[in-house]
Design an enzyme around this catalytic site. Structure first.
Site, mmCIF file in Angstrom:
data_model
loop_
_atom_site.group_PDB
_atom_site.id
_atom_site.type_symbol
_atom_site.label_atom_id
_atom_site.label_comp_id
_atom_site.label_asym_id
_atom_site.label_seq_id
_atom_site.Cartn_x
_atom_site.Cartn_y
_atom_site.Cartn_z
ATOM 1 N N CYS A 18 29.787 70.711 3.917
ATOM 2 C CA CYS A 18 30.057 71.661 4.983
ATOM 3 C C CYS A 18 31.551 71.945 5.047
ATOM 4 O O CYS A 18 32.006 72.759 5.835
ATOM 5 C CB CYS A 18 29.546 71.146 6.325
ATOM 6 N N LYS A 21 34.993 67.248 8.000
ATOM 7 C CA LYS A 21 35.418 65.874 7.760
ATOM 8 C C LYS A 21 34.248 64.956 7.458
ATOM 9 O O LYS A 21 33.161 65.135 7.992
ATOM 10 C CB LYS A 21 36.075 65.324 9.034
ATOM 11 N N ASP A 51 44.650 57.456 14.258
ATOM 12 C CA ASP A 51 45.650 58.399 14.747
ATOM 13 C C ASP A 51 45.731 59.632 13.868
ATOM 14 O O ASP A 51 45.073 59.729 12.847
ATOM 15 C CB ASP A 51 47.009 57.711 14.886
ATOM 16 N N ASP A 69 45.749 67.992 5.484
ATOM 17 C CA ASP A 69 44.462 68.533 5.881
ATOM 18 C C ASP A 69 44.136 69.714 4.985
ATOM 19 O O ASP A 69 45.013 70.529 4.706
ATOM 20 C CB ASP A 69 44.555 69.038 7.329
ATOM 21 N N GLY A 140 53.702 72.341 -4.116
ATOM 22 C CA GLY A 140 52.261 72.250 -3.908
ATOM 23 C C GLY A 140 51.556 71.943 -5.203
ATOM 24 O O GLY A 140 52.194 71.684 -6.232
ATOM 25 N N HIS A 141 50.223 71.974 -5.144
ATOM 26 C CA HIS A 141 49.419 71.732 -6.343
ATOM 27 C C HIS A 141 48.159 72.571 -6.250
ATOM 28 O O HIS A 141 47.590 72.719 -5.176
ATOM 29 C CB HIS A 141 49.059 70.249 -6.458
ATOM 30 N N SER A 142 47.747 73.139 -7.400
ATOM 31 C CA SER A 142 46.540 73.968 -7.376
ATOM 32 C C SER A 142 45.596 73.559 -8.498
ATOM 33 O O SER A 142 46.036 73.140 -9.574
ATOM 34 C CB SER A 142 46.930 75.434 -7.531
ATOM 35 N N ASP A 228 45.564 65.624 18.833
ATOM 36 C CA ASP A 228 45.056 66.988 18.820
ATOM 37 C C ASP A 228 43.534 66.952 18.647
ATOM 38 O O ASP A 228 42.987 66.055 18.022
ATOM 39 C CB ASP A 228 45.743 67.865 17.762
HETATM 40 CO CO CO Z 1 44.778 65.269 14.497
HETATM 41 CO CO CO Z 2 44.267 65.898 10.631
HETATM 42 CO CO CO Z 3 48.392 60.950 17.978
#
Ligand code: CO
Ligand code: CO
Ligand code: CO
Length: 349
Positions: A18, A21, A51, A69, A140-142, A228
């Site tokens: 999907c 995560k 965290d 991410d 970066g890397h691709s 977040d």
């Molecule tokens: Co976060």
């Molecule tokens: Co994250």
């Molecule tokens: Co935190």
């Protein structure tokens, strides 16, 4: 909205994954298979707490915050996808109290079959967000991949004494949320073609909004914990905060800001797999009111991309922080409080 109307980026995800995560329980199962890492006193925040980012101390007054991410397209417009991916990746730096400094792009793209311009637009979206955040792209890397994926590794700086983890909430704190939830249900609806152009623009704007202003506004306040709201949903992240802080957390369901049409689309059966997984994972960790139906319980667990900050601030400073956030243009709301009883537990009222 895009010059690549013939391509629906979100339809390119393979059926298997999907793009969300891997759940926290599956992940901890994997980590348990590994030998424990040797302790390092300079590692201020590592793998063992749930965290947002790792924090590593360089000197007595300087630490680096590191996070990454990446995911499959969540919107069809490539420029917007780049912006969302960047805002989402940078967010973990803000959640830890840091300032973003540098970033690296992570790219998977079917270079032989998709127009190169599409990748250029994704990268341009990310670059614009990095610039807005004051961060510098350093590389970066691709890889060539059937399924496009994009994200960033971001490094920020923070004073070692000013790291904001999810483990510091104190009884008497007020909880604040700086963006509405429901993004997972809306983006799943987008993939199914159920959103109008305006609704697509709205949910995209929520996701591309940096948590920069929120983070900068809360800096002088007595914020005890912050995270977040992303893949594990509002209640998943609240639960991590309750566990990390060894406190109880009360969420006032009527105060939680929810995007338009989320309830209606959820009633039509659009509940992302990740959202249901989040709900299942929280069994025993969250108490819902008896009058609350399954749909509303799922909505509070909805898997979010690039969500707002969940802030635990000293109760006596809450109103002042709320005013400051709102006058800075942040859609912050008080959504609950922290209490001493039932450590590790979340109560929805
Ligand atoms: Co976060
Ligand atoms: Co994250
Ligand atoms: Co935190």
């Amino acid at each position: 909205m895009t010059q690549f109307d013939s391509i629906r980026l979100t339809s390119l995800s393979s059926k298997g994954g999907c793009g969300c995560k891997i759940g926290p329980s599956e992940l901890s199962e994997v980590i348990r298979m590994l030998p424990p890492a040797s302790p390092n006193p300079d590692l201020l925040v590592g793998l063992d707490t749930s965290d947002d980012a790792g924090v590593y101390k360089l000197t007595d007054d300087l630490a680096i915050v590191q996070t990454l991410d990446f995911f499959t397209p969540i919107v069809d417009d490539p420029y917007s996808f780049g912006q969302v991916a960047a805002a989402n990746a940078i967010s973990d730096i803000y959640a830890m109290g840091g300032k973003p400094l540098t970033a690296l792009n992570i790219v998977a793209f079917p270079i032989a079959t998709l127009e190169k311009k599409i990748l250029a637009e994704i990268l341009r979206g990310a670059a614009d967000k990095l610039q807005e955040a004051g961060a510098t792209l350093v590389g970066g890397h691709s890889i060539d991949d059937k399924e496009p994926k994009f994200g960033l590794a971001v490094t920020g700086t923070v004073h070692p004494d000013k790291v904001r983890t999810n483990a510091g909430a104190k009884p008497g704190d007020t909880l604040m949320l700086t963006k509405p939830i429901g993004v997972g249900i809306l983006t799943s609806s987008l993939k199914k073609g159920l959103l109008s152009e305006d609704e697509i623009t709205n949910v995209t704007n929520v996701m591309t909004t940096l948590n920069k202003t929120a983070a900068e506004t809360m800096e002088p306040f007595n914020v005890h914990a912050c995270t977040d709201v992303t893949g594990f949903g509002l209640l998943g992240h609240a639960s991590e905060m309750a566990k990390g802080s060894k406190t109880g957390i009360r969420i006032l369901k009527n105060e939680v800001p929810i995007l338009d049409r989320v309830r209606e689309l959820a009633e039509q059966g659009i509940i992302p797999g990740g959202t249901k997984n989040n709900f299942a994972h929280l069994e025993g960790a969250v108490t819902f009111p008896e009058t609350m139906d399954q749909i509303d319980q799922w909505i509070l667990c909805d898997a979010v991309t690039s969500g707002g900050l969940l802030i635990s601030v000293a109760g006596e400073e809450a109103q002042e922080l709320l005013n400051a956030l709102q006058s800075a243009g942040v859609l912050a709301r008080i959504i609950g409080e922290v209490f001493a009883e039932q450590p590790g537990h979340v109560v929805v009222e």
